[in-house]
Design a protein around this motif. Sequence first.
Motif, mmCIF file in Angstrom:
data_model
loop_
_atom_site.group_PDB
_atom_site.id
_atom_site.type_symbol
_atom_site.label_atom_id
_atom_site.label_comp_id
_atom_site.label_asym_id
_atom_site.label_seq_id
_atom_site.Cartn_x
_atom_site.Cartn_y
_atom_site.Cartn_z
ATOM 1 N N TRP A 16 0.865 -1.209 0.073
ATOM 2 C CA TRP A 16 -0.088 -0.123 0.059
ATOM 3 C C TRP A 16 0.747 1.022 -0.057
ATOM 4 C CZ3 TRP A 16 -0.644 3.481 4.501
ATOM 5 C CH2 TRP A 16 0.191 3.084 5.515
ATOM 6 N N TYR A 39 -3.117 -1.530 -3.065
ATOM 7 C CA TYR A 39 -2.661 -2.198 -4.478
ATOM 8 C C TYR A 39 -3.812 -3.217 -4.770
ATOM 9 C CZ TYR A 39 1.600 0.756 -5.145
ATOM 10 O OH TYR A 39 2.637 1.498 -5.430
ATOM 11 N N ASP A 77 3.010 1.608 -11.469
ATOM 12 C CA ASP A 77 1.784 0.816 -11.098
ATOM 13 C C ASP A 77 1.174 0.485 -12.400
ATOM 14 O OD1 ASP A 77 -0.364 -0.391 -10.044
ATOM 15 O OD2 ASP A 77 -1.089 1.571 -8.764
ATOM 16 N N SER A 81 -1.127 -1.855 -12.465
ATOM 17 C CA SER A 81 -2.157 -2.639 -12.058
ATOM 18 C C SER A 81 -3.489 -2.608 -13.091
ATOM 19 C CB SER A 81 -2.539 -2.612 -10.668
ATOM 20 O OG SER A 81 -2.869 -1.270 -10.412
#
Length: 298
Positions: A53, A75, A282, A284
Amino acid sequence: MASRRALHFVFKVGDRARTARFYRELLGMRVLRHEEFEEGCKASCNGPYDGKWSKTMVGYGPEDNHFVAELTYNYGIGEYRLGNDFLGITLVSSQAVSNARKMGWPLKEVTSGVFEAEAPGGYKFYLEDKEQLKQDPVWKVTLGVSNLQKSVSYWSGLLGMKVYEKDEEKQRALLGYADNQCKLELKAGGGAVDHGTAFGRIAFSCAKDELPSIEALMKKENQKILTPLVSLDTPGKATVQVVILADPDGHEICFVGDEAFRELSKVDPNGNKLLDDAMAADNSDKWFAEHNMKKVSA
């Protein structure tokens, strides 16, 4: 109680990029510091999650004399369910109103000269269309309560806040630790408080020596302690001591030792870059899109 300070409110965010845009470009706040963590916080700062996180502090100035926002990003979690616990933050800034209009961000005038803007995730901000205050523009945080008198007794009687206003007819009260600090507004809605999964936390500082007595008082009064006095480490920065409480409606309250927190909360001139670099790294959102999947909803 004069040494106690209102510090920040913790928000869980699912869309870090849009959230950063709201705080930086619309509200006109700056990134004060950004930190990445590989595992969950011992005091559940990021909620009940154990994974990776990040924490981003944003505000109009340092926490020494400003009330700021702590944006926690877990995340892999894309959204959180709102309850009726957090009712909004009110700030005074005609510039924020102007920024919202230029950005095409939806605004709703709720009373004369006061506009509601919704941050990503549904968190409400109330922008007073007046010249931004030279001190902290953040005026108050509003929380929903089920029983106004019971809540005022807790925050004033046990936590030592001064009652600035109390309106039985409108079922609201305004409290704070000092005239020049952000205030806490309590509003009774006539029913139980639902915290959803987006529940936040409000933080205050006090002299480190007061922490054990705060914990002892809560035990004596049979009040809820979520996290007994504990030390929290941030790599390369000061270690702070905190105790986490819950008020009669379950609102989370953090008290942190002031001396170490002033060291921890120093503005990092690289904060903005650290956030941008973390968002760039990131992948994601891209990964989930490529696999026709959505991030988890908490």
